[in-house]
Design an enzyme around this catalytic site. Sequence first.
Site, short mmCIF file in Angstrom:
data_model
loop_
_atom_site.label_atom_id
_atom_site.label_comp_id
_atom_site.label_asym_id
_atom_site.label_seq_id
_atom_site.Cartn_x
_atom_site.Cartn_y
_atom_site.Cartn_z
N CYS B 484 25.13 50.68 44.85
CA CYS B 484 25.96 49.86 44.03
C CYS B 484 25.82 48.56 44.05
CB CYS B 484 27.49 50.27 44.24
SG CYS B 484 27.76 51.83 44.41
N HIS B 540 25.54 37.07 35.18
CA HIS B 540 26.35 36.46 34.66
C HIS B 540 27.15 37.11 33.32
CE1 HIS B 540 29.12 33.16 34.62
NE2 HIS B 540 28.29 32.11 34.39
N ASP B 544 32.17 36.49 36.02
CA ASP B 544 32.06 34.96 35.62
C ASP B 544 32.06 34.06 37.12
OD1 ASP B 544 34.70 35.12 36.70
OD2 ASP B 544 35.24 35.25 34.46
#
Lengths: 472, 567
Positions: B484, B540, B544
């Site tokens: 993950c 991105h 954020d």
Amino acid sequence: MSEIKTQLVVLGAGPGGYSAAFRAADLGIDTVIVDVRETLGGVCLNVGCIPSKALLHVAKVIQEAKHLSSHGVTFGEPTFDLDKIRGWKDSVVSQLTKGLAGMSKMRKVKHVQGYGKFTGPNTLEVEGNDGKTTITFDNAIIAAGSEPVNLPFIPDDERVIDSTGALEMRDIPGKMLVLGGGIIGLEMGTVYHALGSQIDVVEFLDQLMPAADKDIVKMYMKTIKNKFNTMLETKVTGVEAKDDGLYVTFEGKQAPAEPVRYDRVLVAVGRKPNGSLVAAEKAGVTVTDRGFIDVDKQMRTNVSNIFAIGDLVGQPMLAHKAVHEGHVAAEVIAGKKHYFDPKCIPSVAYTEPEVAWVGLTEKEAKEQGVNYEAATFPWAASGRAIASAATDGLTKMIFEKDTGRVIGGAIIGTNAGEMLGEIGLAIEMGADAEDVALTIHAHPTLNESIGLAAEIFEGSITDMPNPKAKKK
Amino acid sequence: MANLVDIIVPDVGEDEVEVIELCVEVGESVDAEASIVTVESDKASMDIPCVDAGVIKSLSVKVGDKIKQGDVLGQMESGSAAETDEPAQEAAPEPAQSSAEAAPVKEESTAAPAAQETQQAPSASKTIEVFVPDIGDASDVEIIEVLVAEGDSVEPEDGLITLETDKATMDVPAPEAGKIVSLAVKLGDKVSEGSLVLSLEIAGSDTASSEPAPAPTPAAPEPASAASSEKSAPAPVAQKAPPVPHHPSAGDKGKTGKVHASPSVRRLAREFGVDLTLVQGSGRKNRVQKEDVQSYVKYELSRPKMNPGSSAGTGSTGGGLQVLAQPNVDFAKFGEVEEVPLTRIQKLSGPNLHRNWVTIPHVTQFDEADITELEAFRKEQNVLAEKRKLGVKITPLVFMMKAVADALKAYPAFNSSLSADGESLVMKKYYHIGIAVDTPNGLVVPVVRDVDQKGIMEISRELMEISAKARDGKLKSADMQGSCFTISSLGGIGGTAFTPIVNAPDVAILGVSKSEMKPKWNGKDFEPRLMLPLSLSYDHRVIDGALAARFAVHVSGALADLRRILL
């Protein structure tokens, strides 16, 4: 002066042009077709392939009726009603052109009659009987075809005719010279010979039908030696028109010493492309000195929205090639990523007997350094050919030696053109000799000679002595 | 009547063909038309059938032999004789039909065929030969790694050797569990389909219990015949489950104009822009079918391409990045050079790293964690562990993993992947963490599963195991899947900060540099604190900047005071 706006204009309504136009219309493109003639179909339908076949049919039956006397059936001497023969020919043409007109209407392809010339990359001006029409188009397909080559030293006399004139059948000349030993000249010579004309054929090269293989043409020469007086490696140096006939002077290997008098001279030395007749340069399209227009494999000219197909993009100048090119051009315009990508294009001379070839000839295989093997089945060994009195025939197949792949084939004999399709299919599908030999052909047919030729290559032939049989 | 006949090679259409498989063994009874051997020419492989039913008496060829029309493959007792119950007059040991009752071993030496049915007594073990399976038409493929040694024990599907073609690398797997008796190849050898790789001794009980195993026939002159039965031969097993995806490329067959494809297939190829000379035809006589073009296109789209400098790592379909090609520099002009090939791992990971670097908009957030207390605690625990002889050493990395798992729970966006169409996020409810491990061959990323549910000691133990496996090159691909989030720690080496590349389909990666004692202002004076530099790179498109800063703060907070994880 009227104006038309369309997505596609096709210039020329021969087989290539109408096929392109119909295909484009079927793909949803708004299409206008422009042609000088009132009817669609171009040279092929109106003054070419089709009317000549109507006359060749007549010629063939006359010949066969004559031959039947040796099998015990004798007809009386035939009498010819030229008006009726011409009528038969015209009815064939009109049946087909009417059919085309109907299909064009059904597809909503607008036909503008007149002489079309480009005025820019998106405009064409058509000068017709009812005035000028300006057509603004997104795309154009130039399919303006070709026309017979004229020889400058031959006088302008109504007794000098080209293929169109020959098809008009104004009369049956006593003695006719066929200038050019290609397919068109030989076909018309066949027709006039059957109607009673005395035929001389003059050819500059050392072989009639120069593209075909020597062994095939040799067989043809044998069958026509009692019909045509053939002069090879000979050229015509002058034609003098006098009241009692056209006096022709020859020079070359088989040239007669004195000028010979003819009632008609049929000029059939070839066809020249009409690329220079449509003002293509105004659209920015490059036309070669000889009148050809260069295209890529998608039939696109140097101008991206203008395509060209058929005789004026190059040899061979054959209707069936043009049809396929027309489809490709229409499909590319419709956004399909198609290419003109055939392995072979068939050629057929509808002479008596027919001569047909497809793919590589032996000559070409040699030139290209292909490791090939040819296998020829003579029709003298075919039961059907013997029973049909058609033993003047050969079926020749050319195989790539290593793979056995069919790379070419040639047939001379009755219905040769009809039989050629199987060889073309074999080439396109990549079939090899084994595939063809194992395909069961009906017996007795002329067509089985193709399977038998493949068996010769395979070494499994039993209808003939087998050169590949095991030695005992 | 017993009638011993030679088995002759029929017309095989070629001068010489190679035997790639023996389909029968001595003593086997066969039906008419049953395959005796499989041969392969450069065009096709075919079975040579037997003309009559009967019993195979001898075989005089073995795998790899070249045979031609008229050669004798062996001898058989023809069917009419074998089917009658009359005793054979000639020296035939036994008719096949009665062999079940007959004692399996006779006095005859080479002709003593232990018929398949009779071999019930489970031998302690048997030896099979492992061959190179179907490797998609590639031949003369180089062995770039030998993964086993003589005497090694292997499990089914364990890699034995690694092959490298110009298109891919692949392992040849063990067909069955067993012990390596002898290796027939060495590093750098070139092999093709059917080449002998090694001999494998199989525990007898395994196979004998399920199926009557073919006899080892030690007296038989051809060792290959032992491995010939359909049931036990490794080659057919491997063919059924090739270790690599089917490779549709025809390799260097490319001679233009010789393509065997019909017009419709040629048109399809044009539409896809496929060069048909590169497509392997699956039809009769290698004719290219529509499906071949389609699978070639699929293959070409799916395979990663190493394409340095010229375009995106995923090839022309990736991002369509058109950049200048690398100039071709002759370094030898400037001094002595040596060309060293990239390792297998470098070759495999390079295109992936390139793709991730150019397709993911990276931002790296830097932070520092105060691990003064953590390190004190850790050292204390290690002393205790040593006293209790637990055999485990706790490293700082384990705490980072726990801290990251906690942060992933707090900020689930970090535990997600972008869906293939880029329209949604796949949120994961599990906490598997990948650890970048530096090995002599290159970088690998084994995965520790369910970090949130495991204790420090358990993770430490697991970490020691996988690191050892990674360094020995024994990681399986399953060990490297399902992460993950990835942690890349260079803390043991040095450095103050770096920008790790996100390990797609993860959306973030934590880089760890070397901790350092630094003066920290505690409000009254400077205090020496052990500070650990953290570099958090993230995608991105998904995360954020503010969220990344919060995640980094959460991780450093947890490392500063582990009790926070319990809150």
